[in-house]
Scaffold this active site. Structure first.
Site, PDB file in Angstrom:
ATOM      1  N   GLY A  27       0.807  -1.213   0.000  1.00  0.00           N
ATOM      2  CA  GLY A  27       0.000   0.000   0.000  1.00  0.00           C
ATOM      3  C   GLY A  27       0.839   1.261   0.000  1.00  0.00           C
ATOM      4  N   SER A  28       0.601   2.160  -0.935  1.00  0.00           N
ATOM      5  CA  SER A  28       1.492   3.306  -1.058  1.00  0.00           C
ATOM      6  C   SER A  28       0.953   4.287  -2.095  1.00  0.00           C
ATOM      7  CB  SER A  28       2.888   2.831  -1.455  1.00  0.00           C
ATOM      8  OG  SER A  28       2.790   1.873  -2.499  1.00  0.00           O
ATOM      9  N   ARG A  29       1.841   5.169  -2.578  1.00  0.00           N
ATOM     10  CA  ARG A  29       1.445   6.188  -3.541  1.00  0.00           C
ATOM     11  C   ARG A  29       2.654   6.579  -4.384  1.00  0.00           C
ATOM     12  NH1 ARG A  29      -1.146  11.972  -1.595  1.00  0.00           N
ATOM     13  NH2 ARG A  29      -0.176  13.306  -3.159  1.00  0.00           N
TER      14      ARG A  29
END
Length: 232
Positions: free
Chosen positions: A199-201
């Site tokens: 999970g990240s950006r």
């Protein structure tokens, strides 16, 4: 007597999955760690063991690394990440990039735990600079994540001497940003350059002579989706 049925079933499922889906090498280490933990949990409770094996399969699935069909338009900017467009705006480039510009187009891509997390080069070009910045772990979709979270900045330059900045940002669960490339390395369009765990950006800073090809809420795929085109 210990029942080997459950672990054998889950191992068989994992072998079948790996046979039809490419897995990034980073995933196998986690897979074997959780497999051993699940094996131990089964001695405590078959239910705990089954939960552990299920999570182990999820970890293997998380590190999937499918091949992509790279666009032939080398002038376009393609998505460096799988996920959802969470923000499009005009801002200054990251201070750490040392790019002298008053404004550029920023396209932000939120990657949930269900997305492929292998990142790909948005352009064909050279990596002029890599800057790692330790930080916090706010939810990656929040605005403050781009300034306060742990992140890795790649400053790339295309054949037209334009600078494109890609920022890998750790999220609430993500605790490790991996980079597969080095400074001054030449990348082809869509080449794998990194991975963020769980999970990240990813934010992309693009020169102002480009316009967005996507809108907020759009789903994009790394190495395939065109997110910006040149106006000139």
């Amino acid at each position: 007597m210990f029942d080997f049925t459950i672990p054998l079933i889950f191992i068989g499922i994992a072998i079948f999955f790996v046979s039809i889906q490419k897995i990034h090498n980073e995933g196998y280490r986690f897979y074997f760690i959780f497999l051993i933990i699940s094996f131990a949990l089964q001695f405590i409770s078959p239910l705990l063991g089954a939960f552990g094996y299920s999570f182990t399969l999820f970890v293997l699935w998380f590190f999937r690394d499918p091949e992509r069909i790279i666009p032939t338009d080398l002038s376009a900017i393609i998505s460096p990440a799988d996920g959802t467009i969470c923000k499009i705006d005009k801002v200054k480039p990251p201070l750490e990039s040392e790019i002298q510009s008053d404004s550029c187009l920023r396209i932000c891509i939120f990657m949930s735990v269900f997305n492929v997390h292998v990142n790909r080069a948005p352009i064909k070009g050279i990596v002029n600079k890599i800057i790692y910045i330790p930080g916090k772990f706010f939810v990656a979709s929040l605005d403050k994540a781009s300034e306060h979270n742990e992140r890795n900045i790649l400053v790339m330059e295309n054949d037209k001497k334009e600078s494109i900045v890609v920022v890998q940002i750790a999220g609430l669960i993500a605790r490790r940003i991996l980079s597969f490339v080095k400074e001054f390395e030449k990348l082809i369009l869509g080449q794998r350059f990194g991975l963020i765990r769980f999970g990240s950006r990813v934010d992309v800073y693009i020169p102002s002579n480009y316009e967005s090809n996507v809108k907020k809420g759009d789903k994009v795929r790394a190495g395939e989706s065109i997110i910006a085109n040149c106006l000139k």
